[in-house]
Each structure stands twice: as structure tokens, then as C-alpha cells.
Design an enzyme around this catalytic site. Structure first.
Site, short mmCIF file in Angstrom:
data_model
loop_
_atom_site.label_atom_id
_atom_site.label_comp_id
_atom_site.label_asym_id
_atom_site.label_seq_id
_atom_site.Cartn_x
_atom_site.Cartn_y
_atom_site.Cartn_z
NE ARG A 31 -4.02 -2.06 2.05
CZ ARG A 31 -3.87 -3.18 2.74
NH1 ARG A 31 -2.87 -3.30 3.57
NH2 ARG A 31 -4.74 -4.16 2.60
CE LYS B 82 -1.66 12.65 -14.47
NZ LYS B 82 -2.22 13.65 -15.44
CD GLU C 25 5.29 15.90 -22.31
OE1 GLU C 25 4.78 16.96 -21.92
OE2 GLU C 25 4.64 14.84 -22.43
CE LYS D 27 4.01 17.25 -14.64
NZ LYS D 27 4.54 16.02 -15.25
CD GLU E 258 -5.05 15.71 -14.78
OE1 GLU E 258 -4.10 14.98 -14.50
OE2 GLU E 258 -5.54 15.79 -15.90
NE ARG F 83 -0.63 16.67 -12.39
CZ ARG F 83 0.11 15.91 -11.61
NH1 ARG F 83 0.00 15.99 -10.31
NH2 ARG F 83 0.97 15.05 -12.13
CG ASN G 77 -3.55 16.43 -19.58
OD1 ASN G 77 -2.58 15.69 -19.45
ND2 ASN G 77 -4.53 16.48 -18.69
CG HIS H 51 -0.49 14.99 -23.19
ND1 HIS H 51 0.26 16.11 -23.46
CD2 HIS H 51 0.36 14.13 -22.57
CE1 HIS H 51 1.50 15.94 -23.01
NE2 HIS H 51 1.58 14.75 -22.46
CG HIS I 194 -2.47 10.07 -24.11
ND1 HIS I 194 -2.98 10.49 -22.91
CD2 HIS I 194 -1.13 10.00 -23.92
CE1 HIS I 194 -2.00 10.68 -22.04
NE2 HIS I 194 -0.87 10.39 -22.64
CG HIS J 153 4.55 10.66 -24.60
ND1 HIS J 153 3.19 10.51 -24.57
CD2 HIS J 153 4.83 11.73 -23.82
CE1 HIS J 153 2.67 11.44 -23.79
NE2 HIS J 153 3.64 12.19 -23.32
#
Lengths: 364, 364
Positions: free
Chosen positions: B123, B144, B186, B228, B238, B242, B246, B249, B253, B266
Site C-alpha cells: 500500500r 503521476k 514536453e 511543471k 488534477e 493541472r 495535457n 495529449h 494519446h 510519446h
């Protein structure tokens, strides 16, 4: 209907306990900010689905919710990453988004599995627990969710608190007797670790509780949740105090692993584990009364106090070494110091643990 | 050596950027409370392992650490639950406990995968990032972490912040040129969303940066991480701000998913996606200069601005519908409003998105 608040600052949530409260599910969801614009997914198992899934789906849809569902096989084997992946595929197909909720309808297995789905889907979405077993009074408080790894139980998981818990005691009436007894094992544990008075009450009312007499059952669940909620609110991430909830679990988890998750129910395994902890406490110098009382009360609820002889001691010891509660290589055990009080003892010799495992096979 | 703090209250952590800082790894680990009593596990890939794994393992062992390691196949396919399960099995065998740390040594794939291992093992345990690509300057800030589902990218994950990030620019010199360009995508994005001055600086120094000239590279990484880190510290989970990260993206994606994670890196996919966002912005009434400038700067860094014609538009659109950024069924896009500034626009007609995807196949 009783209401209990689990206090965790911005992650606080209520537990509703009462007979027939599932009839109010849509309004309770609405009250606690479960969104209607995004679909929900109910995760349940093949035993619970035929009895409650349609009824709950209908109630929620009548209240304006979009409801998808996913039914897993009953039993511990569903707590696997492969099942999690299947559920997440179904959630994507059903269009669940970041404002959706996952609803766990079932016992501890469904709660742990669906909870980890909710914790990891899109990095975490809302989660509602509807426990349908007595055992789940324990697992539905505290936000510990997980699946198993082939090598160890509950090793892949998260802390993810539900938005609310709906505990309809009517769902408990269809449980097999063996599961009722096993579920009460955690309730007794909550007495043994924290509350001598509650333990005495359990002792006094064992028969009525086993017969699921309404008032007694509701009070027992309420008190069990109360102890759990208090401990968790003091230590959400299990840094120290929360570890006391593991009374009986170090031995218990090892027994479950070696017995292959089938022979012993969780509550049965920790019942044996609690007798083991009491025996270790006596070796560490505590009163022998702790052992005799622990064993007597568990036996009164029809719980096993003897370790099945055919389970191999070496394998049990090895499984314990994988247990995550062996912090930094030392052997840490939760041991009773009297009825209603425990300590975290980091000095337990591994050799004594082995001897106690052997002794547990010869308990009368 | 430059040091940058990511401010997230009790989860704040530093990023160290500099040439040769891996030589100080053991003392930096010690400074940031990485425990010696519990074993560490370095997770890396088959490309990075031969170059750095031995050296880092030796440095850490010389500093008193116990070090295990796990090497995965290079590439996006390692971001899978099955690989996560294998790593967790190895972590159990190596005796990692709740005080252990997982060290991600590699690019974004390794960071995302190892980060989710750290987030879910028992955990959640400590996590250290050692990025070895330019692209990872982005993924190593913000916590993330995720693996992919066969149906969607990054859909199973968590927010899990590292204890520290060690960014040794010397590791970037062995990168293939295509990966350097893709990684800078990026960095350019961070300029385009937040900082017109940094964008102008990038434009001015494109050649020196592509040649990995030390000072320029370090400053670019520092500024990229800075943007960032600022955005993430305003909105860790997010909820709103935030999402501006994206930019490019949503389309990007979808392109990666349809191209099978192989044809387009990417950074290349989001380069095309950023051109697409600029085109959508112009349709929404913004200056055409946004489109020409975005495209010119990306092309100057040798990044693709045209969508490969053979990728099927229907499949791209379908992949976008699975994207988690389509909140509550509406079509949400990050669109530039000028160079260095963007908005979250929830009113973008799906039909325009389809037309822009078609147009992108015909970019000069």
C-alpha cells in the site's frame, strides 16, 4: 438506523447501519455527492448478485443514476490483478469517468477488490461500500484495499477511503452459519484489543448475536465499527497505533496462505491466530488468564482455536516471513497485555513463534 | 548542480539537476531519509541497465545500502499489470518491507511503472526517480504513476510523490537523437502553456540544446521542471489547473494508441497533438499566429507536425473517447490562447476535432 462518522479530516465519511436501509440507497447516494451525470459501476460476486443486484440497480436507476455492474467469482481468488484488469476494461466500456463511483456490494473480498479498482482507475475515483457480511464490518472501515499476489496476501493495494458505507443488517440473514461465526471473529478482536466492557457484553450475548437477533447484532456491528474507526482515525496509514488491529493476523494470514485460502475462512484463521498471540503473551510473562479467556470466548462463538495438524510448520513459518508486518527484519507481534488491551511487541523470538505454532496443533 | 523544490506540503521533495551527480547518490539518499536497514530495489530497462546499473549499485552498496534490481524490457509494453506483478514478486523475494524504497532508473516508462509498484507495494513505500531521458524531466515531476490497460493508456495508477529526483545530465549523452528530439517536445510544451519568455529562449537556442550543450540543457531542464512543479503544486490531484499540462495529449494519446505505441514516440505524438490544438484554437477564434508559431518551433526541433496518413481517423476518434480527459461526457480540450498561455475549453465540437485530425494528415 445508527450513524457513525469515521474521522479522517478531508476524507471523513459516515457509516449507516440499520435494517432495510438499502431501500433509501438513492437518496443516501445523492446526499453524499455521488454524481448522476457519470455512470456508476456495482462490483459484486456470483453469490450476492442473484439476491441483491437487481433490486439495488432498480432503486438507483429509479433515483436517476446510470448503473453498470460486474460480477466476479466468489472467494479469495477474485482478489487478483487479472480480475482487476477485467473490471477496469468493463468500466472503460461502460464509460466511467473521473466523476464516477465504484460500488462494492458484498463481503471483504469484493470490498478489497472493488476498492482497489476505485483507488487505481484513472488514479482514483469515488467508492461506496455496501457490506453484506459480518466480517465486512471490519474491512469496510479504514480504507485498506488490496489484491493478492501469488506469493502473499493483500500485498498490492492502497489506502482509499469510501464516500460512505451502507450496512443493511437485513443482508446478513442469508449468510451461512459458518460465515456468521467467522465474521464475528473480527468483532471479538475489536473487543479484545480495545474494550473489555464490549468483550464482556459479547461474552454475555453470544447466543443472541449468533441467532442474529436484531438489536444485539446492530449494537455489535456499531461497536465493532466504532473501535475500528477510532483506531484508524488516530493513524490512517498504519504507522503505529493502527497495527494493533492486526491481533491474530500475523499467524492468521500465514495459515490462510498455507491452507490455500480455502480450508480456513479469514475469521477462522485469525481466531486461531488470536489464541497463538495469547500464548505468546503468556510466554512473555503475561497472566495465563489472557489465554484461557481469549480461547473460551472464541470457542463460545463456535470459532476454531486449534491449528489443523496437517498444515506444515515450515511452510507456515516461511509464509510469516513474507508478511509485511515483519518490519525491517525484526519479528513484530501484536500481543494482549490484558483483556481489552494489547501492545506491539518487537522482541518476540522467532523460535517461540514456531513452538507456539506446534502447540496450537495440540490445543484441546 | 541546480536544486529545485516541488512544493506539496508534507509530500514536498527536491529535484537535483547536474552533470555527474550520480557519483553522490549514496549521500543524497542518506540525506533524504532512504533507509539502510531495508533493501532497495532498482527498477530499470534492458537499455539502461548495461550502462548504469552496475555503477549505481556499487555506489549505493559502498554507501551501506542493500540493493536488489529488476530489469524490464524497454518500451511501453512493460507498463502492464503482468510486469508489475513480476516486479512485486521479486520485491517480496528480495525482502523489501514497508521501510524500503523503489528506485526508478530510466525514462518515463520505467518511472511510471516503478512508481506504481512503489505506490501499491504494501500500500505504498518510498520512491526515488533517476531519469535518464529528457522526456522524463516531465514525468518525474508531479507523482503521476500508472500502467496501461489493453484498452487505454495510463488508466491504472496513482498519485505517488518521490522522496527525491536525481537528474544527472551526463546520462542524456547516450540517448539516440530521435529520443532527444522527442523528449524536448514536453519541454517546449512547458514553454507554450506557461512561459512566453522561456519559449523564446528555446526558439533562440534550439541548435545548442539539440547538441546537448551543457549549460543550455541544464537550464532547459530546470525551467521545464520549474513550470511543471509550479502547476502541480497548485493542483496535485488534477482537479483543474493541472489539466493544462495535457496540451497536445488528447490527440497525442489517441495517436499512440492507434499507432500501437511503436510508430510514434510519446513526444512525437504530442508534437502533432499540439499542432492540432493550435488549429482548434484558431477555429475557436484565436490568432492564426498561434498555429504558425507552434508549428514553426516544433519543426525547428525536428519534431513531426503532420499526422501519418495511414492512421485511421475513426480509430483515432474512438481512442479519444476512451481518454479520461473527456469529463462527464463532454469534449474537453486544452487550447492555446496565445504563446505561453492556454485555457481549458469544454465547448469544442467533436466534429471539429475529426476535421482537424483529417487536416493534420495534410500538413506541409
Amino acid at each position: 438506523m445508527r450513524e457513525l462518522q469515521v474521522n479522517l479530516r478531508d476524507r471523513s465519511y459516515p457509516i449507516y447501519i440499520g435494517e432495510g436501509i438499502l431501500d433509501e440507497i438513492a437518496s443516501l447516494f445523492e446526499k453524499h455527492d455521488i454524481r448522476k451525470a457519470s455512470p456508476l459501476m456495482i462490483v459484486t460476486d456470483e453469490h450476492v448478485a442473484p439476491v441483491y443486484l437487481d433490486r439495488i440497480t432498480q432503486s438507483l436507476m429509479a433515483g436517476g443514476y446510470q448503473v453498470a455492474s460486474y460480477v466476479v467469482a466468489a472467494g479469495e481468488r477474485s482478489k487478483a490483478l487479472s480480475v482487476l484488469e477485467d473490471i477496469i476494461g468493463a468500466a472503460l466500456d461502460a464509460g466511467l469517468d473521473r466523476s464516477s463511483a465504484i460500488v462494492a456490494l458484498g463481503g471483504g473480498v469484493v470490498g478489497d477488490l472493488a476498492g482497489f479498482v476505485a483507488a487505481s482507475y484513472m488514479r482514483g475515483i469515488r467508492f461506496v461500500q455496501i457490506p453484506t457480511t459480518i466480517l465486512a464490518h471490519d474491512s469496510s472501515v479504514g480504507g485498506k484495499v488490496a489484491v493478492n499476489h501469488p506469493k502473499a496476501k493483500n500485498i498490492i493495494g492502497a489506502f482509499h477511503q469510501p464516500e460512505l458505507v451502507l450496512y443493511d443488517t437485513a443482508t446478513l440473514r442469508t449468510l451461512p452459519e459458518r460465515e456468521i461465526r467467522a465474521g464475528l471473529s473480527e468483532m471479538i478482536k475489536h473487543g479484545l484489543i480495545w474494550d473489555a466492557e464490549f468483550t464482556a457484553w459479547l461474552d454475555q450475548h453470544a447466543e443472541e448475536i449468533l441467532a442474529l437477533e436484531h438489536d444485539k447484532l446492530e449494537y455489535g456491528l456499531y461497536m465493532g465499527c466504532q473501535v475500528k474507526a477510532y483506531v484508524v482515525s488516530q493513524d490512517e496509514k498504519e504507522n503505529d497505533l493502527r497495527a494493533i488491529l492486526n491481533l491474530g493476523h500475523t499467524i492468521g494470514h500465514a495459515l490462510e496462505a498455507v491452507a490455500g485460502y480455502n480450508e480456513l475462512l479469514h475469521g477462522e484463521a485469525i481466531s486461531i491466530g488470536m489464541v497463538g498471540s495469547a500464548k505468546l503473551a503468556v510466554r512473555m510473562g503475561r497472566s495465563v488468564r489472557i489465554y484461557t479467556e481469549t480461547k473460551r470466548i472464541l470457542a463460545k462463538f463456535g470459532l476454531p482455536v486449534r491449528l489443523p495438524e496437517h498444515l506444515d510448520t515450515d511452510r507456515i513459518m516461511k509464509a510469516m516471513m513474507h508478511d509485511k508486518k515483519f518490519k525491517e527484519g525484526r519479528t513484530v507481534f501484536v500481543l494482549p497485555t490484558e483483556i481489552g488491551r494489547v501492545e506491539i511487541n518487537k522482541q518476540v523470538p522467532v523460535e517461540w513463534v514456531r513452538e507456539v505454532v506446534e502447540e496450537l496443533k495440540r490445543e484441546a
